[in-house]
Design an enzyme around this catalytic site. Structure first.
Site, PDB file in Angstrom:
ATOM      1  N   SER A 226       0.895  -1.016   0.020  1.00 35.08           N
ATOM      2  CA  SER A 226       0.008   0.010   0.002  1.00 35.08           C
ATOM      3  C   SER A 226       0.872   1.125  -0.081  1.00 35.08           C
ATOM      4  O   SER A 226       0.440   2.244  -0.608  1.00 35.08           O
ATOM      5  CB  SER A 226      -0.923   0.096   1.291  1.00 35.08           C
ATOM      6  OG  SER A 226      -1.817  -0.902   1.135  1.00 35.08           O
TER       7      SER A 226
ATOM      8  N   ARG B 271       1.601   4.099  -2.787  1.00 36.28           N
ATOM      9  CA  ARG B 271       1.354   5.634  -2.844  1.00 36.28           C
ATOM     10  C   ARG B 271       2.654   6.426  -2.849  1.00 36.28           C
ATOM     11  O   ARG B 271       2.577   7.579  -3.167  1.00 36.28           O
ATOM     12  CB  ARG B 271       0.765   5.697  -1.204  1.00 36.28           C
ATOM     13  CG  ARG B 271      -0.612   5.518  -1.298  1.00 36.28           C
ATOM     14  CD  ARG B 271      -1.019   5.125   0.295  1.00 36.28           C
ATOM     15  NE  ARG B 271      -2.643   4.931   0.149  1.00 36.28           N
ATOM     16  CZ  ARG B 271      -3.182   3.463  -0.164  1.00 36.28           C
ATOM     17  NH1 ARG B 271      -2.504   2.747  -0.777  1.00 36.28           N
ATOM     18  NH2 ARG B 271      -4.487   3.342   0.275  1.00 36.28           N
TER      19      ARG B 271
ATOM     20  N   ASP C  79      -7.046  -8.088   4.197  1.00 33.26           N
ATOM     21  CA  ASP C  79      -6.198  -8.920   3.517  1.00 33.26           C
ATOM     22  C   ASP C  79      -5.773 -10.218   4.048  1.00 33.26           C
ATOM     23  O   ASP C  79      -5.099 -11.127   3.606  1.00 33.26           O
ATOM     24  CB  ASP C  79      -5.078  -8.329   2.648  1.00 33.26           C
ATOM     25  CG  ASP C  79      -5.412  -7.106   1.700  1.00 33.26           C
ATOM     26  OD1 ASP C  79      -6.589  -7.316   1.327  1.00 33.26           O
ATOM     27  OD2 ASP C  79      -4.873  -6.205   1.620  1.00 33.26           O
TER      28      ASP C  79
ATOM     29  N   LYS D 174     -12.450  -9.188  -3.941  1.00 28.02           N
ATOM     30  CA  LYS D 174     -10.742  -8.952  -4.172  1.00 28.02           C
ATOM     31  C   LYS D 174     -10.371  -9.648  -5.117  1.00 28.02           C
ATOM     32  O   LYS D 174     -10.965  -9.617  -6.319  1.00 28.02           O
ATOM     33  CB  LYS D 174     -10.054  -9.595  -2.718  1.00 28.02           C
ATOM     34  CG  LYS D 174     -10.540  -8.842  -1.523  1.00 28.02           C
ATOM     35  CD  LYS D 174      -9.848  -7.362  -1.132  1.00 28.02           C
ATOM     36  CE  LYS D 174     -10.528  -6.653  -0.274  1.00 28.02           C
ATOM     37  NZ  LYS D 174     -10.158  -5.254  -0.147  1.00 28.02           N
TER      38      LYS D 174
ATOM     39  N   ARG E 236      -2.607 -14.042  -2.452  1.00 29.26           N
ATOM     40  CA  ARG E 236      -2.862 -14.422  -0.984  1.00 29.26           C
ATOM     41  C   ARG E 236      -3.510 -15.852  -0.836  1.00 29.26           C
ATOM     42  O   ARG E 236      -3.378 -16.371   0.031  1.00 29.26           O
ATOM     43  CB  ARG E 236      -3.605 -13.333  -0.203  1.00 29.26           C
ATOM     44  CG  ARG E 236      -3.054 -11.900  -0.413  1.00 29.26           C
ATOM     45  CD  ARG E 236      -3.340 -11.046   0.722  1.00 29.26           C
ATOM     46  NE  ARG E 236      -2.935  -9.725   0.257  1.00 29.26           N
ATOM     47  CZ  ARG E 236      -1.761  -9.260   0.726  1.00 29.26           C
ATOM     48  NH1 ARG E 236      -0.952  -9.969   0.921  1.00 29.26           N
ATOM     49  NH2 ARG E 236      -1.557  -7.955   0.077  1.00 29.26           N
TER      50      ARG E 236
HETATM   51  C1  S3P Z   1      -5.415  -1.293  -0.103  1.00 26.71           C
HETATM   52  C2  S3P Z   1      -6.875  -1.351   0.514  1.00 26.71           C
HETATM   53  C3  S3P Z   1      -7.815  -2.510   0.632  1.00 26.71           C
HETATM   54  C4  S3P Z   1      -6.681  -3.908   0.273  1.00 26.71           C
HETATM   55  C5  S3P Z   1      -5.827  -3.849  -0.643  1.00 26.71           C
HETATM   56  C6  S3P Z   1      -4.861  -2.449  -0.406  1.00 26.71           C
HETATM   57  C7  S3P Z   1      -5.129   0.070  -0.190  1.00 26.71           C
HETATM   58  O1  S3P Z   1      -8.553  -2.525  -0.590  1.00 26.71           O
HETATM   59  O2  S3P Z   1      -7.599  -4.833   0.563  1.00 26.71           O
HETATM   60  O3  S3P Z   1      -5.293  -4.731  -0.686  1.00 26.71           O
HETATM   61  O4  S3P Z   1      -3.530   0.236  -0.407  1.00 26.71           O
HETATM   62  O5  S3P Z   1      -5.688   1.066  -0.061  1.00 26.71           O
HETATM   63  P1  S3P Z   1     -10.056  -2.027  -0.115  1.00 26.71           P
HETATM   64  O6  S3P Z   1      -9.882  -0.510  -0.170  1.00 26.71           O
HETATM   65  O7  S3P Z   1     -10.678  -2.338  -1.357  1.00 26.71           O
HETATM   66  O8  S3P Z   1     -10.583  -2.458   1.056  1.00 26.71           O
END
Ligand code: S3P
Length: 450
Positions: free
Chosen positions: A29, A33, A327, A354, A403
């Site tokens: 994540s 970003r 996750d 997902k 996963r």
């Molecule tokens: C993420 C948000 C989550 C997560 C994904 C990463 C992110 O998804 O499942 O692996 O980096 O913002 P959702 O926003 O759909 O819950």
């Protein structure tokens, strides 16, 4: 079906004990970003510890296509020469985000308030996932989106020439949707407000503040009210990406279920929006020591010492904890299979959208391995067989989902008979060093189907 054409079967055999240090790669994540916010700043952002998984590499390529210069200097060391808020140029070709829902949704938000047009696509998994959850709120800024039936990729997004700021209450607990709106709000005048009833991962908010945006988060009876002032000049930063707690979950859970294991996992995030799995494991009776708590790359982290825990008990996981471990339910359901009693996971319907329908993928695979499972639209219940109790001896379908693939390989390390997966190729999206790291700890993996 494989992500890249050729399926790569893999089998996990009874292993262990697992011993040593599991240094997992950078957070997925935060890596996405860092590249995106770097592209939105004027000047050079330096990144260390970037996850070089396929999902993040696809985002790096996309940032180049929109005009930023992204350069790799060494392992995990990257720089981004940003073009500034509103500085994106129109890409000359289709943006392929591969397997990454985070990549495509965040990038759609980033370009949504700049007067350019971009077409997005992805692999067979991503092309099944709903984009309306992002394009609906983006349309409030004046953005237009044209996709396939049900808001599926490929999709063309036409950025708003004169964006208006937005106030939006999230209908689903989703950090991707929240982040897409905040990224779009960067190039809208005035204040964009996102209200989230349940807190989700807060990396975008932390990073926006780090890059110099004016952002406030107010805790109210409605939930978190996040207010961003648009059109800031973002200042380039040095970003040290901490290790990924969602990747750390795999060696941690493996050590808990493989007899005699004792491993060290440095730098695991204790961010309250990400640590739900670790709270849950402790409640189940897992032997995890949290050592040396500190801050790394702006995130609270600790080193974990994890030992085999043969007497874990099934628990009811509170539904409100779901966003902080969304996750991690696939690997938790594996641990639950090796606990005594029943583990009830409610409030997990987001798992159905997902990289695969993760409730269905885990339920079918665990059943094939001899575990009794119940499910409904929003619930997964696993009836544990106790330490060493899973029969195994089956092949799980991974549905282009990293996963699911890693979860069943971990199961096979502790089951009575080997567990195979039909395709290990998706693992590179988030954890490219998984096989080497796990075999280094003592796991036995082979490139074949049982
Ligand atoms: C993420 C948000 C989550 C997560 C994904 C990463 C992110 O998804 O499942 O692996 O980096 O913002 P959702 O926003 O759909 O819950």
């Amino acid at each position: 079906m494989s992500a890249h054409g050729t399926a790569q079967p893999m089998t996990a055999h009874k292993s262990g004990p697992l011993k040593g240090t599991a240094a997992v790669p950078g957070d997925k994540s935060i890596s996405h970003r860092a590249l995106i916010f770097g592209a939105m700043a004027i000047g050079e952002t330096r990144i260390t510890g970037l996850l070089e998984g396929q999902d993040v590499l696809d985002t790096a390529k996309a940032m180049q296509a929109f005009g930023a210069t992204v350069t790799q200097h060494g392992a995990g060391a990257w720089s981004v020469q940003g073009v500034g808020v509103g500085g994106f140029g129109e890409p000359a070709d289709v943006i392929d985000c591969g397997n990454s829902g985070t990549g495509v949704r965040l990038i759609m938000g980033t370009m949504a308030t700049t007067p350019i047009t971009a077409t997005f696509t992805g692999d067979a998994s991503l092309r099944k996932r709903p984009m309306g959850r992002v394009t609906d709120p983006l349309s409030l800024f004046g953005t237009q989106a044209y996709g396939r039936k049900g808001g599926r990729l490929p999709m063309t997004v036409v950025g708003a020439a004169n964006p208006i700021p937005v106030r939006y209450t999230l209908p689903v607990a989703s950090a991707q949707v929240k982040s897409a709106i905040l990224l779009a709000g960067l190039n809208a005048p005035g204040q964009t407000v996102v209200i989230e009833k349940e807190p989700t991962r807060d990396h975008s908010e932390r990073m926006l503040l780090g890059f110099g945006a004016a952002l406030t988060v107010e805790k109210t009876s409605e939930g978190n009210v996040i207010t961003l002032t648009g059109q800031p000049e973002l200042r380039p930063q040095s970003v040290a990406v901490p290790r990924d707690p969602s990747s750390a979950a795999f060696p941690v859970c493996a050590a808990l279920i493989v007899e005699g294991s004792d491993i060290f996992v440095p730098g695991v995030s204790q961010n309250l929006t990400r640590n739900g799995l670790y709270l849950t494991l402790v409640e189940m009776g897992a032997d995890i020591e949290f050592q040396n708590p500190r801050t790394e790359g702006g995130e609270p982290v600790a080193d974990l010492r994890v030992r085999f825990s043969g007497d874990m008990k099934g628990i009811e996981v509170p539904a409100e904890r779901a966003p902080s471990m969304i996750d991690e339910y696939p690997i938790l359901s594996v641990v639950a299979s090796f606990a005594t009693g029943t583990t009830v996971m409610r409030g997990v319907k987001e798992l159905r959208v997902k990289e695969s329908d993760r409730i269905d993928a885990m339920a079918r695979g665990l059943e094939a391995c001899g575990v009794r499972v119940e499910e409904d639209q929003d619930t997964l219940i696993v009836h544990g067989l106790g330490a060493g109790g899973m029969p195994g001896g089956a092949t799980a379908k991974t549905h282009i989902d990293h996963r699911i693939a890693m979860s069943f390989l971990i199961a096979g390390m502790a089951a009575k008979k080997p567990v195979s997966i039909d395709d290990a190729s998706p693992i590179v999206t988030s954890f490219p060093i998984f096989e080497g790291l796990m075999t280094g700890l003592g796991a036995v993996l082979s490139h074949d189907a049982e």
